[in-house]
Design an enzyme around this catalytic site. Structure first.
Site, mmCIF file in Angstrom:
data_model
loop_
_atom_site.group_PDB
_atom_site.id
_atom_site.type_symbol
_atom_site.label_atom_id
_atom_site.label_comp_id
_atom_site.label_asym_id
_atom_site.label_seq_id
_atom_site.Cartn_x
_atom_site.Cartn_y
_atom_site.Cartn_z
ATOM 1 C CG HIS A 159 -10.237 9.863 -2.998
ATOM 2 N ND1 HIS A 159 -9.984 9.577 -1.676
ATOM 3 C CD2 HIS A 159 -9.440 9.034 -3.724
ATOM 4 C CE1 HIS A 159 -9.073 8.612 -1.602
ATOM 5 N NE2 HIS A 159 -8.727 8.259 -2.834
ATOM 6 N N GLY A 160 -12.947 9.442 -1.168
ATOM 7 C CA GLY A 160 -13.264 9.473 0.271
ATOM 8 C C GLY A 160 -12.370 10.498 0.951
ATOM 9 C CG ASP A 161 -13.667 12.204 4.696
ATOM 10 O OD1 ASP A 161 -13.419 10.985 4.835
ATOM 11 O OD2 ASP A 161 -14.459 12.827 5.428
ATOM 12 C CB THR A 167 -18.156 3.859 4.794
ATOM 13 O OG1 THR A 167 -18.677 4.594 3.703
ATOM 14 C CG2 THR A 167 -19.256 3.160 5.558
ATOM 15 C CG ASP A 208 26.652 -12.383 12.382
ATOM 16 O OD1 ASP A 208 25.915 -13.388 12.347
ATOM 17 O OD2 ASP A 208 26.918 -11.676 11.379
HETATM 18 C C1 SPV Z 1 23.803 -9.844 7.984
HETATM 19 O O1 SPV Z 1 23.068 -8.845 7.942
HETATM 20 O O2 SPV Z 1 23.862 -10.596 8.960
HETATM 21 C C2 SPV Z 1 24.615 -10.224 6.802
HETATM 22 C C3 SPV Z 1 25.049 -9.173 5.889
HETATM 23 O O3 SPV Z 1 24.942 -11.365 6.676
HETATM 24 S S1 SPV Z 1 26.623 -8.677 6.408
HETATM 25 O O4 SPV Z 1 26.539 -8.269 7.792
HETATM 26 O O5 SPV Z 1 27.054 -7.618 5.541
HETATM 27 O O6 SPV Z 1 27.502 -9.835 6.298
HETATM 28 MG MG MG Z 2 24.609 -12.572 8.342
#
Ligand code: SPV
Ligand code: MG
Length: 431
Positions: A89-91, A122, A204
């Site tokens: 094997h290579g090192d 190499t 979100d």
């Molecule tokens: C996210 O990661 O944005 C998701 C998964 O939609 S959850 O946060 O569990 O809704």
């Molecule tokens: Mg999401």
């Protein structure tokens, strides 16, 4: 004639491999093991050519007597079967997780007095260029896009980790762990709406628009090769969704997951604590159908996410939707839950699998985090997404550092908790 064994997990034969084989021949008759795809992806790159082609390029060297398939990373089985006098094997495996493989070979050879020969790896411009070319190929849309479907065939569970930047992309790409004599790494990346929004200090609620999400995807793609599953929220208006499907496909994203909610989407982990409206089966099926009609490759996947358990509508509603979404063309389904116990996920999967054995199932075990990947696989789950743990670990670490600096009016006190700056510089590859 003495027996010499070596194992290759490469898509290309360069002068380093030829050196090694020529050296091996001096000791006896050479058998080369070709590492299987499933073993290769546990610590190495995804192969860009087939196992058969990998056998052929080794055969073409004219330097080997026999070729075998090595199905496991560790050498226990192959050494017990072949009892080679020498393993060569290579090192380059003395450092990092591959050290575990080296130790395993030494242990196995010790049992009967076999010998390990290591030759200098190499390193030169040409070898580096070949290596870079393969890496670049893996990052190209036509190679990356199909990878999720390939992984679904190869892995019992596609292990997927959240990314929201180039840096988190590097962690997903490069983290390989050795644990209990096994090597492992993540297979795919999840571009979470929650974490992409959080990284921008935004809620979100689909406020971070698709152009911005695509900017993040691009940052991740610049420094990685692994496949991307995009959290597509509700998918938005059907008229917009079809354009986004085309764009994502062209970029090389492997899949989009859209959830069956409508109106102002909130994060699922709020459950029924906030107002969230589930879309009608009919509308959501129309969105899936429109997306499937819009896509141009066979490879891209549209995954339908069912929010019935989150919104406490029950198993029957979840199952009815799952079957309808599959009929509308969904390539996989995601079932979500915010219960501590995985029981409702198990019930859903077991019932779904009685009727449908093929459609992949995706889960996000954020709340039901005691469940293991193999338990989920036993219930028919194919993709497990660790959707937010990188963000949730980074935030408290950064916050505590900020607090300590403010308290002490200097940075000395936090120094032991920090990555040395020499290391953070090395994290980023030179071109
Ligand atoms: C996210 O990661 O944005 C998701 C998964 O939609 S959850 O946060 O569990 O809704
Ligand atoms: Mg999401």
């Amino acid at each position: 004639m003495k027996k010499v064994y070596t194992c290759f997990c490469t898509d290309v034969i360069h002068e380093g491999h030829l050196n090694l084989l020529r050296e091996a021949k001096k000791y006896g008759e050479v058998t080369v093991g070709i590492l299987s795809d499933a073993a290769m992806i546990k610590f190495n790159r995804f192969p860009t050519i087939t196992l058969e082609e990998r056998k052929q390029i080794v055969r073409n060297t004219g330097l080997v007597s026999a070729i075998v398939i090595q199905n496991e990373i560790m050498y226990d089985k192959v050494i017990a079967e072949k009892k080679p006098d020498f393993v060569i094997h290579g090192d380059n495996w003395c450092e990092g997780p591959e050290r575990a493989i080296r130790n395993n070979v030494i242990e196995n050879l010790k049992k009967y007095g076999g010998e390990l020969i290591e030759i200098a790896y190499t390193y030169n411009e040409n070898v580096k260029k070949i290596d870079d070319t393969i890496r670049e190929r893996l990052a190209m849309p036509e190679y990356r896009r199909k990878r999720l479907r390939q992984l679904l065939k190869l892995c019992p569970v596609v292990k997927t980790i959240e990314v929201h930047s180039g840096l988190t992309g590097l962690i997903a790409e490069k983290t390989v762990v050795e644990h209990n004599g096994e090597l492992d790494q993540f297979d795919a990346m999840w571009l979470s709406s929650l974490c992409d929004s959080t990284a921008k200090g935004k809620p979100d609620i689909e406020l971070v628009d698709m152009s911005s999400r695509m900017r993040t995807i691009d940052d991740v793609m610049e420094v990685t090769t692994k496949p991307i599953i995009l959290d597509g929220d509700t998918g938005g208006l059907v008229e917009h969704f079809v354009y986004n499907v085309r764009t994502l496909e062209r970029m090389g994203v492997s899949a989009i997951i859209i959830e069956d909610k409508t109106g102002l989407k909130k994060n699922s982990l709020f459950g029924i604590e906030v107002d969230q409206v589930q879309d009608s089966i009919e509308n959501f099926c129309n969105k899936i159908r429109a997306g499937k009609r819009a896509q141009r490759t066979e490879e891209f996947m549209i995954i339908a996410r069912i929010e019935s358990l989150i919104l406490e509508k029950g198993q029957e509603d979840a199952l009815k939707r799952a079957f309808a979404y599959v009929d509308a063309g969904a390539d996989a389904i995601m079932i979500h839950s915010r219960k501590k116990s995985p029981d409702e996920i198990f019930t859903f999967c077991d019932t779904f699998r009685k009727t449908n054995q093929d459609t992949p199932i995706v889960v996000v075990p954020t709340s039901f985090n005691s469940v293991t990947e193999s338990e989920l696989a036993q219930h028919g789950v194919n993709i497990v997404i660790y959707a937010n743990q990188l963000t949730r670990s980074a935030f408290p670490a950064m916050q505590s550092t900020a607090i300590e600096i403010l308290k002490n009016h200097r940075a000395l006190e936090v120094d032991t908790k920090l990555m040395p700056f020499q290391e953070i510089i090395r994290l980023i590859d030179d071109l």
